[in-house]
Design a protein around this motif. Sequence first.
Motif, PDB file in Angstrom:
ATOM      1  N   VAL A 100      19.063   9.976 -16.216  1.00 58.82           N
ATOM      2  CA  VAL A 100      20.221   9.092 -16.326  1.00 58.82           C
ATOM      3  C   VAL A 100      20.050   8.231 -17.571  1.00 58.82           C
ATOM      4  O   VAL A 100      19.016   7.582 -17.753  1.00 58.82           O
ATOM      5  CB  VAL A 100      20.353   8.208 -15.059  1.00 58.82           C
TER       6      VAL A 100
ATOM      7  N   GLN B 185      22.807   6.148 -18.720  1.00 53.16           N
ATOM      8  CA  GLN B 185      23.686   4.984 -18.638  1.00 53.16           C
ATOM      9  C   GLN B 185      23.899   4.622 -17.185  1.00 53.16           C
ATOM     10  O   GLN B 185      24.002   5.492 -16.332  1.00 53.16           O
ATOM     11  CB  GLN B 185      25.033   5.265 -19.279  1.00 53.16           C
ATOM     12  N   GLY B 186      23.972   3.337 -16.926  1.00 50.56           N
ATOM     13  CA  GLY B 186      24.256   2.879 -15.575  1.00 50.56           C
ATOM     14  C   GLY B 186      23.072   2.181 -14.940  1.00 50.56           C
ATOM     15  O   GLY B 186      22.031   1.973 -15.562  1.00 50.56           O
TER      16      GLY B 186
ATOM     17  N   PHE C 170      19.454   3.805 -14.956  1.00 48.33           N
ATOM     18  CA  PHE C 170      19.005   4.197 -16.296  1.00 48.33           C
ATOM     19  C   PHE C 170      17.523   4.564 -16.294  1.00 48.33           C
ATOM     20  O   PHE C 170      16.690   3.841 -15.753  1.00 48.33           O
ATOM     21  CB  PHE C 170      19.247   3.044 -17.282  1.00 48.33           C
TER      22      PHE C 170
ATOM     23  N   LYS D 199      28.312  11.374 -11.095  1.00 48.65           N
ATOM     24  CA  LYS D 199      27.954  10.896 -12.429  1.00 48.65           C
ATOM     25  C   LYS D 199      28.692  11.692 -13.501  1.00 48.65           C
ATOM     26  O   LYS D 199      28.819  12.908 -13.425  1.00 48.65           O
ATOM     27  CB  LYS D 199      26.438  11.067 -12.609  1.00 48.65           C
ATOM     28  N   ASN D 200      29.179  10.968 -14.514  1.00 47.18           N
ATOM     29  CA  ASN D 200      29.826  11.575 -15.671  1.00 47.18           C
ATOM     30  C   ASN D 200      28.763  12.297 -16.501  1.00 47.18           C
ATOM     31  O   ASN D 200      27.668  11.775 -16.712  1.00 47.18           O
ATOM     32  CB  ASN D 200      30.489  10.462 -16.491  1.00 47.18           C
TER      33      ASN D 200
ATOM     34  N   GLN E 256      28.577  12.632 -19.570  1.00 49.08           N
ATOM     35  CA  GLN E 256      28.233  11.880 -20.781  1.00 49.08           C
ATOM     36  C   GLN E 256      27.176  10.812 -20.505  1.00 49.08           C
ATOM     37  O   GLN E 256      26.588  10.279 -21.433  1.00 49.08           O
ATOM     38  CB  GLN E 256      29.482  11.228 -21.357  1.00 49.08           C
ATOM     39  N   HIS E 257      26.914  10.517 -19.229  1.00 51.94           N
ATOM     40  CA  HIS E 257      25.967   9.471 -18.870  1.00 51.94           C
ATOM     41  C   HIS E 257      24.623  10.020 -18.419  1.00 51.94           C
ATOM     42  O   HIS E 257      23.781   9.262 -17.947  1.00 51.94           O
ATOM     43  CB  HIS E 257      26.553   8.578 -17.767  1.00 51.94           C
ATOM     44  N   ILE E 258      24.428  11.338 -18.565  1.00 56.08           N
ATOM     45  CA  ILE E 258      23.148  11.934 -18.203  1.00 56.08           C
ATOM     46  C   ILE E 258      22.653  12.829 -19.328  1.00 56.08           C
ATOM     47  O   ILE E 258      23.425  13.281 -20.167  1.00 56.08           O
ATOM     48  CB  ILE E 258      23.238  12.760 -16.895  1.00 56.08           C
ATOM     49  N   GLU E 259      21.346  13.046 -19.336  1.00 55.73           N
ATOM     50  CA  GLU E 259      20.716  13.937 -20.316  1.00 55.73           C
ATOM     51  C   GLU E 259      20.151  15.119 -19.533  1.00 55.73           C
ATOM     52  O   GLU E 259      19.322  14.947 -18.645  1.00 55.73           O
ATOM     53  CB  GLU E 259      19.591  13.170 -21.011  1.00 55.73           C
TER      54      GLU E 259
END
Length: 106
Positions: A16, A18-19, A22, A53-54, A56-59
Motif C-alpha cells: 500500500v 497511499q492511505g 501506507f 483499494k484503488n 493507483q494507491h498500491i504497488e
Amino acid sequence: MSESESSPRIGQIVRVVQGREFGQYAVIIDIVDERFVSLADGDKRKYDKPKLKNLQHIELCDYVSPEVRNSLLETGRVTNGKLRFALSKFINENLIDLKKGDQLDG
C-alpha cells in the motif's frame, strides 16, 4: 509499463502506497473492476472484511502466492491463516534479499 506489471492477479502481493495502511503488505483476493481490487492480510484485514483499494494507491509486487491463488480459484475462499502465511513467506524472503548487503546486527 508492460502488461504483466499493470494488471493485478488474484493472489498477488501488493504494498500500500497511499492511505492509512501506507507501507503495509496485503494480498489481492478479488479484482472488482479495472480500477479497484479487494485486499486482505489475514490479520488486521480479514478475508470476510477486505479493503477496497484503488489500483493507483498500491504497488504490485512481482510475486503471486500459489497457495492463496489455488484456494481462491478452487473453493472461492481462503483462510486468514493462509493469507498470513503467504505474506510472512514473501516478506521473509525479500527482507533476507535486502539485508544481504547490510550488516544490521549491532
